[in-house]
Design a protein around this motif. Sequence first.
Motif, mmCIF file in Angstrom:
data_model
loop_
_atom_site.group_PDB
_atom_site.id
_atom_site.type_symbol
_atom_site.label_atom_id
_atom_site.label_comp_id
_atom_site.label_asym_id
_atom_site.label_seq_id
_atom_site.Cartn_x
_atom_site.Cartn_y
_atom_site.Cartn_z
ATOM 1 N N LEU A 19 -12.274 -29.522 7.552
ATOM 2 C CA LEU A 19 -12.448 -28.130 7.145
ATOM 3 C C LEU A 19 -11.442 -27.766 6.061
ATOM 4 N N GLY A 20 -10.209 -28.212 6.246
ATOM 5 C CA GLY A 20 -9.183 -27.944 5.234
ATOM 6 C C GLY A 20 -9.527 -28.565 3.902
ATOM 7 N N LEU A 21 -10.105 -29.768 3.929
ATOM 8 C CA LEU A 21 -10.468 -30.432 2.676
ATOM 9 C C LEU A 21 -11.618 -29.700 1.987
ATOM 10 N N ALA A 22 -12.609 -29.253 2.764
ATOM 11 C CA ALA A 22 -13.703 -28.478 2.176
ATOM 12 C C ALA A 22 -13.154 -27.219 1.513
ATOM 13 N N LEU A 180 -8.371 -45.392 0.826
ATOM 14 C CA LEU A 180 -7.993 -45.218 2.222
ATOM 15 C C LEU A 180 -6.887 -44.173 2.223
ATOM 16 N N MET A 181 -7.144 -42.997 2.811
ATOM 17 C CA MET A 181 -6.182 -41.906 2.744
ATOM 18 C C MET A 181 -5.440 -41.740 4.068
ATOM 19 N N ASP A 182 -4.125 -41.734 3.972
ATOM 20 C CA ASP A 182 -3.265 -41.400 5.109
ATOM 21 C C ASP A 182 -2.801 -39.956 4.923
ATOM 22 N N PRO A 183 -3.247 -39.022 5.777
ATOM 23 C CA PRO A 183 -2.883 -37.617 5.576
ATOM 24 C C PRO A 183 -1.504 -37.252 6.093
ATOM 25 N N GLY A 184 -0.798 -38.227 6.645
ATOM 26 C CA GLY A 184 0.447 -37.920 7.337
ATOM 27 C C GLY A 184 0.163 -37.560 8.792
ATOM 28 N N GLU A 201 -0.194 -28.080 4.835
ATOM 29 C CA GLU A 201 0.815 -28.878 4.140
ATOM 30 C C GLU A 201 0.273 -30.242 3.722
ATOM 31 N N SER A 202 -0.662 -30.779 4.481
ATOM 32 C CA SER A 202 -1.190 -32.117 4.205
ATOM 33 C C SER A 202 -2.301 -32.113 3.163
ATOM 34 N N TYR A 224 -0.709 -38.850 1.577
ATOM 35 C CA TYR A 224 -0.919 -37.523 0.994
ATOM 36 C C TYR A 224 0.107 -37.184 -0.091
ATOM 37 N N GLN A 225 1.178 -37.949 -0.178
ATOM 38 C CA GLN A 225 2.174 -37.762 -1.226
ATOM 39 C C GLN A 225 1.979 -38.722 -2.391
#
Length: 231
Positions: A19-22, A180-184, A201-202, A224-225
């Motif tokens: 949802l945050g990404l959308a 491949l995404m690591d969002p933390g 924050e992510s 994410y950084q």
Amino acid sequence: MKDTRKTAVVIGASRALGLGLAAEYLRRDWNVIGTVRGSRRTGLHQLAEASGGRLTIESLEMTEPDQVSALRDRLAGHTLDLLFVNAAVTRGDIPIGEVPTDMFTEVMVTNALSPMRVVETLGPLVAPAGTIGVMSSDQGSIALNTEGGQDLYRASKSALNQLMRCYAVRHAEDTRTLLLMDPGWVRTELGGPDADLSVEESIPGVAATMERHQGKSGLHFVDYQGQVVPW
């Protein structure tokens, strides 16, 4: 006048990171297609109502191959700039020898097999300069596993990483970016209340990292950084 906005498909967008990404891509003036499971009203529906028509919702049970194929058919007229698969379950911190077979199957099918079916099925809709991403985790890194625990979840994310590697090798001439995404460690139902980061924050970092990698073909495992995550 033709709409020149970019289009993102976010698989698993009803809550938390999806949802945050959308929402983030709406803020970046993209059109967004988000998927939810079933017909239950979610936060994505509220977001769609406030989006001025830039967010549309599709129903998808990702673990059902027929539904993935049907979604491909419904999206056939679209050229996607981003396909991002955000879906995962965890069933607690259980030593692998105590994990029931049906639980093992459920987690592996949800976290590894089904995201790859989506990538294989919807990937051809992504523009040659577009991006295909899946939500991984540093817990999928074998090199970073110095503490153990979360055996099944870790294994499922490692499997996802390996399957994306297989996909990348099979499509070595493809110009699309594969991520491949690591969002933390994020405070979600999956991450738990003690995690370091909020979704707010992510996710901007996730989107910014994906944007920086646009045009870089091949597979990249990053957080994410924007930092490379060891395999």
